[in-house]
Design a protein around this motif. Structure first.
Motif, mmCIF file in Angstrom:
data_model
loop_
_atom_site.group_PDB
_atom_site.id
_atom_site.type_symbol
_atom_site.label_atom_id
_atom_site.label_comp_id
_atom_site.label_asym_id
_atom_site.label_seq_id
_atom_site.Cartn_x
_atom_site.Cartn_y
_atom_site.Cartn_z
ATOM 1 N N PHE A 26 0.850 -1.191 0.000
ATOM 2 C CA PHE A 26 0.000 0.000 0.000
ATOM 3 C C PHE A 26 0.889 1.245 0.000
ATOM 4 O O PHE A 26 1.680 1.456 0.914
ATOM 5 N N VAL A 27 0.742 2.065 -1.049
ATOM 6 C CA VAL A 27 1.583 3.244 -1.243
ATOM 7 C C VAL A 27 0.721 4.495 -1.151
ATOM 8 O O VAL A 27 -0.363 4.559 -1.732
ATOM 9 N N ILE A 28 1.203 5.473 -0.446
ATOM 10 C CA ILE A 28 0.488 6.743 -0.326
ATOM 11 C C ILE A 28 0.759 7.571 -1.569
ATOM 12 O O ILE A 28 1.912 7.770 -1.951
ATOM 13 N N VAL A 29 -0.310 8.040 -2.207
ATOM 14 C CA VAL A 29 -0.159 8.802 -3.442
ATOM 15 C C VAL A 29 -0.469 10.287 -3.268
ATOM 16 O O VAL A 29 -0.075 11.092 -4.110
ATOM 17 N N GLU A 30 -1.139 10.639 -2.172
ATOM 18 C CA GLU A 30 -1.451 12.047 -1.938
ATOM 19 C C GLU A 30 -1.763 12.257 -0.459
ATOM 20 O O GLU A 30 -2.338 11.385 0.185
ATOM 21 N N VAL A 31 -1.362 13.404 0.061
ATOM 22 C CA VAL A 31 -1.646 13.755 1.455
ATOM 23 C C VAL A 31 -2.152 15.187 1.519
ATOM 24 O O VAL A 31 -1.875 15.990 0.635
ATOM 25 N N ASN A 32 -2.900 15.491 2.585
ATOM 26 C CA ASN A 32 -3.270 16.888 2.779
ATOM 27 C C ASN A 32 -2.277 17.550 3.745
ATOM 28 O O ASN A 32 -1.415 16.878 4.326
ATOM 29 N N HIS A 33 -2.405 18.861 3.898
ATOM 30 C CA HIS A 33 -1.457 19.614 4.729
ATOM 31 C C HIS A 33 -1.501 19.175 6.187
ATOM 32 O O HIS A 33 -0.477 19.154 6.862
ATOM 33 N N ARG A 34 -2.674 18.816 6.678
ATOM 34 C CA ARG A 34 -2.814 18.409 8.079
ATOM 35 C C ARG A 34 -2.021 17.123 8.349
ATOM 36 O O ARG A 34 -1.476 16.944 9.425
ATOM 37 N N THR A 35 -1.934 16.238 7.373
ATOM 38 C CA THR A 35 -1.140 15.011 7.531
ATOM 39 C C THR A 35 0.323 15.356 7.772
ATOM 40 O O THR A 35 0.965 14.793 8.663
ATOM 41 N N LEU A 36 0.840 16.280 6.988
ATOM 42 C CA LEU A 36 2.239 16.679 7.143
ATOM 43 C C LEU A 36 2.488 17.281 8.520
ATOM 44 O O LEU A 36 3.496 16.982 9.163
ATOM 45 N N GLU A 37 1.561 18.098 8.992
ATOM 46 C CA GLU A 37 1.679 18.683 10.327
ATOM 47 C C GLU A 37 1.563 17.621 11.411
ATOM 48 O O GLU A 37 2.350 17.591 12.350
ATOM 49 N N TYR A 38 0.579 16.756 11.286
ATOM 50 C CA TYR A 38 0.292 15.756 12.309
ATOM 51 C C TYR A 38 1.461 14.791 12.508
ATOM 52 O O TYR A 38 1.832 14.460 13.630
ATOM 53 N N PHE A 39 2.044 14.347 11.385
ATOM 54 C CA PHE A 39 3.146 13.397 11.475
ATOM 55 C C PHE A 39 4.511 14.073 11.451
ATOM 56 O O PHE A 39 5.536 13.398 11.490
ATOM 57 N N ASN A 40 4.522 15.401 11.370
ATOM 58 C CA ASN A 40 5.752 16.173 11.366
ATOM 59 C C ASN A 40 6.729 15.655 10.303
ATOM 60 O O ASN A 40 7.881 15.348 10.587
ATOM 61 N N CYS A 41 6.216 15.552 9.087
ATOM 62 C CA CYS A 41 7.000 15.037 7.964
ATOM 63 C C CYS A 41 6.869 15.966 6.768
ATOM 64 O O CYS A 41 5.933 16.746 6.672
ATOM 65 N N ARG A 42 7.824 15.829 5.865
ATOM 66 C CA ARG A 42 7.728 16.500 4.570
ATOM 67 C C ARG A 42 6.964 15.586 3.614
ATOM 68 O O ARG A 42 6.920 14.369 3.800
ATOM 69 N N GLU A 43 6.416 16.164 2.587
ATOM 70 C CA GLU A 43 5.639 15.395 1.618
ATOM 71 C C GLU A 43 6.461 14.269 0.995
ATOM 72 O O GLU A 43 5.982 13.152 0.815
ATOM 73 N N ASP A 44 7.749 14.538 0.696
ATOM 74 C CA ASP A 44 8.581 13.504 0.064
ATOM 75 C C ASP A 44 8.913 12.344 1.006
ATOM 76 O O ASP A 44 9.371 11.296 0.561
ATOM 77 N N GLN A 45 8.657 12.497 2.297
ATOM 78 C CA GLN A 45 8.858 11.414 3.247
ATOM 79 C C GLN A 45 7.636 10.499 3.326
ATOM 80 O O GLN A 45 7.709 9.428 3.916
ATOM 81 N N ILE A 46 6.521 10.950 2.754
ATOM 82 C CA ILE A 46 5.270 10.200 2.844
ATOM 83 C C ILE A 46 4.797 9.717 1.471
ATOM 84 O O ILE A 46 4.506 8.538 1.295
ATOM 85 N N VAL A 47 4.705 10.631 0.516
ATOM 86 C CA VAL A 47 4.171 10.293 -0.804
ATOM 87 C C VAL A 47 5.121 9.323 -1.509
ATOM 88 O O VAL A 47 6.336 9.486 -1.489
ATOM 89 N N GLN A 48 4.521 8.298 -2.093
ATOM 90 C CA GLN A 48 5.202 7.192 -2.777
ATOM 91 C C GLN A 48 5.895 6.233 -1.806
ATOM 92 O O GLN A 48 6.779 5.469 -2.191
#
Length: 110
Positions: A26-48
């Motif tokens: 299961f691969v994450i293909v898109e996140v909202n801004h709240r996800t980045l804040e909640y997990f304290n991550c950058r988009e490139d650390q989560i997406v893909q």
């Protein structure tokens, strides 16, 4: 017409879109801004990446099992938040919804 991307980003809780790849991962293909804040991550650390990239192994396993149930049953699944989640915003539950194509095949999880 409604701008779905703007609506997705405006949600006050963490949301991500997950797609199963050809190996069943299961691969994450898109996140909202709240996800980045909640997990304290950058988009490139989560997406893909899988949820194991930004969650501890216990939470990641719980989410991945829920993704599998949602895929197989084609029904929404709720997860009670485990106390080890980071972030100032307290989310008491996560809801995973299957997004189906015209033939009833699950194409994304939200």
């Amino acid at each position: 017409m409604i701008d779905h991307k703007a609506l997705f980003n405006a949600m006050p809780v963490p949301r991500f879109l997950i797609k199963p790849d050809e190996t069943g991962r299961f691969v994450i293909v898109e996140v909202n801004h709240r996800t980045l804040e909640y997990f304290n991550c950058r988009e490139d650390q989560i997406v893909q990446h899988s949820v194991g990239n930004f969650m501890d192994s216990e939470n990641a396993r719980h989410f991945e099992q829920s993704f599998e149930v949602c895929m197989k049953q084609k029904v929404p699944v709720s997860i009670q938040a485990l106390p080890s989640f980071p972030g100032g915003l307290r989310v008491y539950g996560f809801w995973i919804n299957p997004l189906l194509d015209d033939t009833g095949k699950v194409i994304l999880l939200d």
